[in-house]
Write an enzyme that holds these catalytic residues in place. Structure first.
Site, PDB file in Angstrom:
ATOM      1  N   HIS A  39       6.196 -31.472  10.189  1.00  0.00           N
ATOM      2  CA  HIS A  39       5.473 -30.226   9.912  1.00  0.00           C
ATOM      3  C   HIS A  39       4.383 -30.396   8.863  1.00  0.00           C
ATOM      4  O   HIS A  39       3.478 -29.573   8.769  1.00  0.00           O
ATOM      5  CB  HIS A  39       6.457 -29.135   9.491  1.00  0.00           C
ATOM      6  CG  HIS A  39       7.521 -28.911  10.517  1.00  0.00           C
ATOM      7  ND1 HIS A  39       7.248 -28.384  11.760  1.00  0.00           N
ATOM      8  CD2 HIS A  39       8.846 -29.202  10.504  1.00  0.00           C
ATOM      9  CE1 HIS A  39       8.360 -28.343  12.471  1.00  0.00           C
ATOM     10  NE2 HIS A  39       9.342 -28.832  11.733  1.00  0.00           N
ATOM     11  N   ASP A  65       0.869  -1.178   0.000  1.00  0.00           N
ATOM     12  CA  ASP A  65       0.000   0.000   0.000  1.00  0.00           C
ATOM     13  C   ASP A  65       0.909   1.233   0.000  1.00  0.00           C
ATOM     14  O   ASP A  65       2.140   1.120  -0.159  1.00  0.00           O
ATOM     15  CB  ASP A  65      -1.012  -0.034   1.153  1.00  0.00           C
ATOM     16  CG  ASP A  65      -0.391   0.241   2.523  1.00  0.00           C
ATOM     17  OD1 ASP A  65       0.858   0.350   2.611  1.00  0.00           O
ATOM     18  OD2 ASP A  65      -1.139   0.342   3.511  1.00  0.00           O
ATOM     19  N   THR A  69       2.526  -1.499   8.971  1.00  0.00           N
ATOM     20  CA  THR A  69       2.914  -2.430  10.036  1.00  0.00           C
ATOM     21  C   THR A  69       3.125  -3.849   9.538  1.00  0.00           C
ATOM     22  O   THR A  69       3.723  -4.667  10.245  1.00  0.00           O
ATOM     23  CB  THR A  69       1.798  -2.511  11.095  1.00  0.00           C
ATOM     24  OG1 THR A  69       0.589  -2.923  10.425  1.00  0.00           O
ATOM     25  CG2 THR A  69       1.561  -1.163  11.780  1.00  0.00           C
ATOM     26  N   CYS A  89       2.902  -3.243   4.035  1.00  0.00           N
ATOM     27  CA  CYS A  89       2.102  -2.071   4.424  1.00  0.00           C
ATOM     28  C   CYS A  89       2.851  -1.387   5.573  1.00  0.00           C
ATOM     29  O   CYS A  89       4.036  -1.647   5.779  1.00  0.00           O
ATOM     30  CB  CYS A  89       0.667  -2.459   4.774  1.00  0.00           C
ATOM     31  SG  CYS A  89       0.468  -3.528   6.213  1.00  0.00           S
ATOM     32  N   HIS A  91       9.050 -24.403   8.944  1.00  0.00           N
ATOM     33  CA  HIS A  91       8.030 -25.105   9.734  1.00  0.00           C
ATOM     34  C   HIS A  91       6.607 -24.887   9.252  1.00  0.00           C
ATOM     35  O   HIS A  91       5.788 -25.797   9.352  1.00  0.00           O
ATOM     36  CB  HIS A  91       8.133 -24.679  11.203  1.00  0.00           C
ATOM     37  CG  HIS A  91       9.317 -25.269  11.901  1.00  0.00           C
ATOM     38  ND1 HIS A  91       9.464 -25.248  13.270  1.00  0.00           N
ATOM     39  CD2 HIS A  91      10.419 -25.907  11.419  1.00  0.00           C
ATOM     40  CE1 HIS A  91      10.607 -25.845  13.608  1.00  0.00           C
ATOM     41  NE2 HIS A  91      11.206 -26.250  12.490  1.00  0.00           N
TER      42      HIS A  91
END
Ligand code: RB5
Length: 159
Positions: free
Chosen positions: A143, A18, A77, A75, A108
């Site tokens: 996994h 963004d 955060t 973005c 994992h």
């Protein structure tokens, strides 16, 4: 640089951001091209305000259609992008701000989308996380069952 110059099957990267992630996205784009990766740049194209879910949707669509092997979303955060991406079937998006998590989420979780926060992580660190993410393989083994359970969650298995 582990793996960056030895191409494996995961060489097609879909990338978007963004407005808050635009400058970092341009740096990631240049970095990936420099190392010979095929990059689908899905925007945005500047620092004018846009809505991150729309860009997460474009990258996730590339993975779902098999056009890209891995995605990168940026973005402010990284949180909005990761929330949006993880609402898409087959997407395992990981928000990372350190090298350990960038490696472990590939090993994992078989994460297929890396989310970065441009207001949290500096560009040199972000490039290192990108390098680690795209050059680390899923470990399989124990996994596999857990990733299968993540897939089952999408299909209402635990409801
Ligand atoms: C944009 O201001 C900001 O909300 C966005 O980039 C992101 O951080 C959302 O999670």
């Amino acid at each position: 640089m582990k793996g960056m110059d030895q191409k494996d099957a995961r060489h097609r990267i879909s990338l978007a951001c963004d407005h808050a992630g635009f400058e970092m996205k341009q740096a990631v784009l240049a970095f990936l091209k420099e190392h010979g990766y095929t990059v689908f740049d899905r925007g945005c194209e500047g620092t004018e305000s846009v809505d991150y879910p729309a860009y997460a949707h474009l990258v996730c669509g590339d993975l779902q259609k098999g056009l890209a092997d891995l995605g990168i979303l940026i973005c402010g955060t990284g949180i909005g992008m990761s929330i949006a991406a993880n609402k898409h079937k087959g997407i395992r998006a990981a928000l990372c701000d350190n090298e350990f998590c960038a490696e472990m989420t590939r090993r994992h979780n078989d994460a297929n989308v890396l989310c970065l926060g441009a207001r949290v992580t500096d560009v040199p660190t972000a490039l290192k996380l990108v390098e680690i993410f795209i050059s680390t393989s899923f470990e399989h083994g124990r996994h596999e069952k857990r990733v299968a359970m993540l897939n089952a969650l999408e299909n209402g298995f635990f409801s």
